[in-house]
Scaffold this active site. Structure first.
Site, PDB file in Angstrom:
ATOM      1  N   GLU A  93      27.650   1.541  -6.995  1.00 49.74           N
ATOM      2  CA  GLU A  93      27.704   0.343  -6.282  1.00 49.74           C
ATOM      3  C   GLU A  93      29.164  -0.263  -5.955  1.00 49.74           C
ATOM      4  O   GLU A  93      29.449  -0.527  -4.721  1.00 49.74           O
ATOM      5  CB  GLU A  93      27.300  -0.724  -7.008  1.00 49.74           C
ATOM      6  CG  GLU A  93      27.273  -2.187  -6.752  1.00 49.74           C
ATOM      7  CD  GLU A  93      26.728  -3.056  -8.061  1.00 49.74           C
ATOM      8  OE1 GLU A  93      26.442  -2.557  -9.038  1.00 49.74           O
ATOM      9  OE2 GLU A  93      26.766  -4.480  -7.614  1.00 49.74           O
ATOM     10  N   GLU A 127      22.886 -13.979 -14.981  1.00 43.86           N
ATOM     11  CA  GLU A 127      22.783 -13.941 -13.309  1.00 43.86           C
ATOM     12  C   GLU A 127      21.394 -14.643 -12.782  1.00 43.86           C
ATOM     13  O   GLU A 127      20.257 -14.222 -12.133  1.00 43.86           O
ATOM     14  CB  GLU A 127      22.832 -12.600 -12.866  1.00 43.86           C
ATOM     15  CG  GLU A 127      24.222 -11.769 -12.993  1.00 43.86           C
ATOM     16  CD  GLU A 127      24.371 -10.504 -12.368  1.00 43.86           C
ATOM     17  OE1 GLU A 127      23.360 -10.037 -12.141  1.00 43.86           O
ATOM     18  OE2 GLU A 127      25.508 -10.436 -12.235  1.00 43.86           O
ATOM     19  N   ASP A 143      31.973  -5.291 -14.821  1.00 40.09           N
ATOM     20  CA  ASP A 143      30.720  -4.864 -14.262  1.00 40.09           C
ATOM     21  C   ASP A 143      30.755  -3.520 -13.442  1.00 40.09           C
ATOM     22  O   ASP A 143      31.017  -3.517 -12.115  1.00 40.09           O
ATOM     23  CB  ASP A 143      30.324  -5.733 -13.378  1.00 40.09           C
ATOM     24  CG  ASP A 143      28.954  -5.639 -12.553  1.00 40.09           C
ATOM     25  OD1 ASP A 143      28.245  -4.793 -12.790  1.00 40.09           O
ATOM     26  OD2 ASP A 143      28.502  -6.616 -11.933  1.00 40.09           O
TER      27      ASP A 143
HETATM   28  O1  GCW Z   1      26.526  -4.917 -11.161  1.00 37.74           O
HETATM   29  C1  GCW Z   1      25.619  -5.933 -10.909  1.00 37.74           C
HETATM   30  C2  GCW Z   1      24.803  -5.954  -9.503  1.00 37.74           C
HETATM   31  C3  GCW Z   1      23.557  -6.484  -9.918  1.00 37.74           C
HETATM   32  C4  GCW Z   1      22.875  -6.031 -11.002  1.00 37.74           C
HETATM   33  C5  GCW Z   1      23.554  -6.580 -12.093  1.00 37.74           C
HETATM   34  C6  GCW Z   1      23.072  -6.206 -13.658  1.00 37.74           C
HETATM   35  C7  GCW Z   1      20.540  -5.572 -11.524  1.00 37.74           C
HETATM   36  O2  GCW Z   1      25.730  -6.249  -8.561  1.00 37.74           O
HETATM   37  O3  GCW Z   1      22.844  -6.192  -8.466  1.00 37.74           O
HETATM   38  O4  GCW Z   1      21.455  -6.522 -11.107  1.00 37.74           O
HETATM   39  O5  GCW Z   1      25.094  -5.974 -12.038  1.00 37.74           O
HETATM   40  O6  GCW Z   1      23.674  -4.959 -14.147  1.00 37.74           O
HETATM   41  O7  GCW Z   1      22.182  -6.840 -13.995  1.00 37.74           O
END
Ligand code: GCW
Length: 738
Positions: free
Chosen positions: A429, A327, A401
């Protein structure tokens, strides 16, 4: 005559307690108990599961004679922390502070320590083998003709953990007269990951700001840090990564290391090591180097010097956590190197000091057209065996995720030569932020108990994580914290249970989610059975409920863009396909679901054959993962006999219905729990009810445009148009990335 019980209600006092001398003694005891209870008495949740309110009379009569005297050393910080916690805990629970003595001299002595710290313990010939550096035993025994209890360990930390266990037994009203307990953690590193930025914003945080008051550190040590350490130690957490994995290199500058050092000083007595997230490009950003190439000698030297600098300040520093080439974060691939090259460079820097590197496997690339589900496996498996001994690869529980429900990540079991850490998300989240009551214990349990079959049946994820399957001494679990500055720490009272269950399962990944919820409820609210049983049922059903009203039948990644608040199954376009919802649900006029079978993306083949075969077969795949692995016609039939479309709608509504049942159950419990917490939970359940309905309505409205089918009989049509749901915007939703 009235007295106030643990839950703040008033009851008639039994008359046999009415003698004046006893009254005075009780008053004195109550005052003493108050003196050892420095925390606020308001039921605002601050005290977490360490409330230590006076037990009811029957329990007092059982426990007081057995716990009359504390015999324990107080020669160092951990020993003093242990003593203070026992005085506070027993004083609060029993309504009278126990006498503290150097040697046992009365019936009901409690001896706490190690053979080295407490000579009397050494004489008892206790078998402490196998308890390691963190384990303990608790035993009832006869000491010079008097009943006594020992909490014994090889280390002061073990004795601290054992003391918390003893307190937990009282809070759960367990018998303590014939104790014979031995406990040692299954997992070595039990760590919280704070996604906390240096400006106190918490990425995916829903409970206020970061508890780390960086600006006032190191000079002001907020008492909250100590309470944080206590709470964590009470559940066996022994590490904390203080800053976000989307890391700012400044954490590695002397100014911030001063602050980290101060925090480490608060954590140390409680057995908690401090770690930091390291930004891979730090040598360039704060070191003035032209590269961060892990093969460059100057870069390697920079990290070694940085590690030396940190360990000079913090001799027990835990090590680094790294999010690299994920990312947009920098990483070794920016320099043509591998994850192993990057991890090993950092590992080399911390190894002389006993540190570790936790290298995350949450990687996927927008240049890679392959199914995002497959990418971590594809990138990491070829490097199995290349990582240094002090590297752990940290893997999210599922391959996408932290979705409401995911099948276990195919990496578990697939890298036998590398210790794999589990990464769970405690902060919700994708599970309704802090307002939805969702107990994550069943979700953690489901993943830990999942059978990878990599070494035959019984090769559970728990055995991969605790190192037993492939014989690793190093093992770890990480939980992305849900802790913030809210008075109740976690944003809601019930989210405290997720911090709690995480810690308990990190200590022992074979524990039972229901049993943990049961003990948590008794510690946090009340042992009143009329309360515990229905609330336990609520908690245990809550995960399935959120899966139903958000992402039933294996659907995933359907939330609003960016902030992830609320439904967004229509999300499409933007910088990358795998940040959209349409990429994941693949709905068409004919059907819905992501084909990950051997004729689709073939993600199933990343699992061991027995698992792959089951996942590959629409008739054998567990129904909760049907649309995770299969694209199915709307009119196909599922186990219930309904069509897929009808079942989908049914599940959405079932989820909403479960929230309604939770509301009803909770409303009936008014009076069994303090009004303050009852009220907030009640209001939050109303928010959850509203949002569950919103998820259901928006999702049904959207998917109906594909299925073209009528709603099953009795199902109410969404009250708004699809356009309305799509038009909703939440520019200031909490926790978004910055
Ligand atoms: O779940 C996603 C989140 C990001 C996060 C990423 C990760 C810290 O939306 O905010 O970044 O995973 O785990 O690196």
């Amino acid at each position: 005559m009235l007295h106030t019980t643990a839950n703040g209600r008033q009851h008639p006092r039994p008359s046999h307690l009415g003698r004046p001398g006893r009254w005075l003694r009780m008053l004195a005891a109550a005052l003493l108990a108050l003196a050892v209870l420095p925390l606020a008495q308001a039921e605002d949740g601050y005290e977490l599961w360490l409330r230590y309110r006076p037990l009811e009379q029957a329990a007092l009569e059982r426990y007081r004679p057995a716990l009359a005297q504390l015999v324990l050393p107080a020669g160092n910080e951990t020993q003093r922390a242990t003593r203070d916690e026992l005085v506070r805990g027993l004083g609060g629970l029993l309504g009278q502070a126990p006498a503290v003595a150097d040697v046992p001299s009365a019936a009901g002595a409690v001896l706490v320590g190690t053979p080295a710290s407490l000579p009397r313990l050494a004489q008892l010939g206790l078998d402490l083998d196998g308890l390691g550096e963190e384990g303990y035993l608790i035993r009832s025994l006869d000491l010079d003709g008097r009943a006594a209890t020992v909490v014994a360990a090889n280390t002061d930390l073990g004795a601290l953990y054992g003391s918390f266990h003893l307190l937990r037994l009282l809070q759960a009203r367990q018998p303590i007269d014939a104790l014979d307990l031995r406990q040692a953690p299954n997992v070595k590193l039990r760590v919280l990951n704070h996604w906390d930025d240096l400006n106190r914003h918490v990425e995916r945080g829903y409970s206020g700001q970061s508890i780390w008051d960086w600006h006032r550190l190191p000079d002001w040590l907020d008492p909250r840090y100590t309470d944080y350490a206590r709470a964590n130690a009470s559940i066996g957490i022994n590490g904390t990564v203080v800053n976000n994995v989307n890391a700012n290199a400044q954490i590695l500058t002397p100014m911030y290391l001063d602050k980290v050092q101060a925090l480490a000083g608060v954590m140390r007595p409680w057995g908690i090591k401090v770690y930091v997230s390291a930004r891979f490009s730090a040598p360039m950003e704060i070191g003035g180097l032209a590269t961060a190439d892990p093969m460059d000698p100057a870069v390697r030297a920079w990290w070694r010097a940085k590690a030396d600098e940190i360990y000079a300040r913090i001799p027990d520093f835990g090590g680094f956590l790294v999010k690299a080439n994920s990312e947009g974060q920098p990483g070794p691939q920016d320099f043509g190197r591998t994850h192993a090259d990057g991890a090993n460079m950092l590992a080399e820097a911390v190894a002389p000091h006993g540190g570790v590197v936790m290298w995350r496997a949450f990687v996927y690339s927008d240049e890679e057209p392959d199914d995002r589900h497959k990418q971590a496996y594809t990138e990491f498996v070829p490097h199995d065996g290349e990582f240094a001994d002090n590297v752990l690869v940290q893997v999210k529980n599922g391959a996408i995720d932290f979705q409401p429900r995911e099948p276990f990540h195919p990496l578990f079991g697939a890298m036998p030569k590398t210790p794999l850490m589990m990464e769970f998300q405690i902060t919700k989240e994708y599970l309704g932020f802090a307002t939805h009551l969702v107990y994550l214990g069943p979700m953690y349990e489901e993943v830990l108990r999942a059978d990878t079959h990599v070494a035959g049946p019984g090769s559970t994820v728990a055995k991969v994580v605790d190192g037993s399957l492939h014989g690793h001494a190093l093992s770890g679990i990480a939980g992305v914290a849900n802790i913030g500055t809210d008075r109740n720490w976690s944003g809601s009272h019930f989210d405290q249970a997720n911090w709690y269950v995480y810690g308990r399962m990190a200590w022992d990944p074979y524990l039972d989610a229901r049993a943990i919820a049961d003990e948590w409820l008794r510690m946090t609210f009340t042992a009143d059975e009329a309360f515990v049983e229905p609330v336990l049922d609520m908690m245990m059903a809550s995960h399935q409920a959120v899966v139903d009203y958000m992402t039933p039948l294996g659907l995933h990644h359907l939330m609003g863009r960016g902030h992830h608040y609320g439904p967004g199954p229509w999300v499409e376009g933007g910088p990358r396909a795998d940040w959209t919802s349409v990429y994941f649900h693949r709905a068409t006029r004919q059907g819905i679901g992501f084909d990950r079978t051997t004729s689709g993306s073939d993600a199933v083949s990343q699992y061991a054959p027995p698992v792959a075969e089951a996942f590959n077969d629409p008739a054998r795949v567990p129904e909760e993962f049907l649309l995770w692995f299969h694209h199915r016609p709307w009119t196909s039939t599922v186990a219930s006999g309904r069509t897929l479309w009808d079942e989908l709608v049914h599940r959405y509504s079932r989820g909403v219905g479960q929230v309604e049942r939770m509301q009803q159950a909770w409303a009936g419990l008014r009076g069994h729990v303090d009004a303050e917490r009852h009220h907030q939970v009640e209001r939050f359940l109303a928010i959850q009810r509203k949002e569950a309905q919103w998820w259901r309505d928006a999702s049904v409205a959207y998917f109906q445009t594909f299925s073209g089918l009528p709603l099953p009989e009795g199902e109410a049509p969404p009250p708004h148009s699809l356009e309305y749901y799509k038009s909703l915007e939440f520019p200031h939703a909490p926790g978004d990335t910055q």
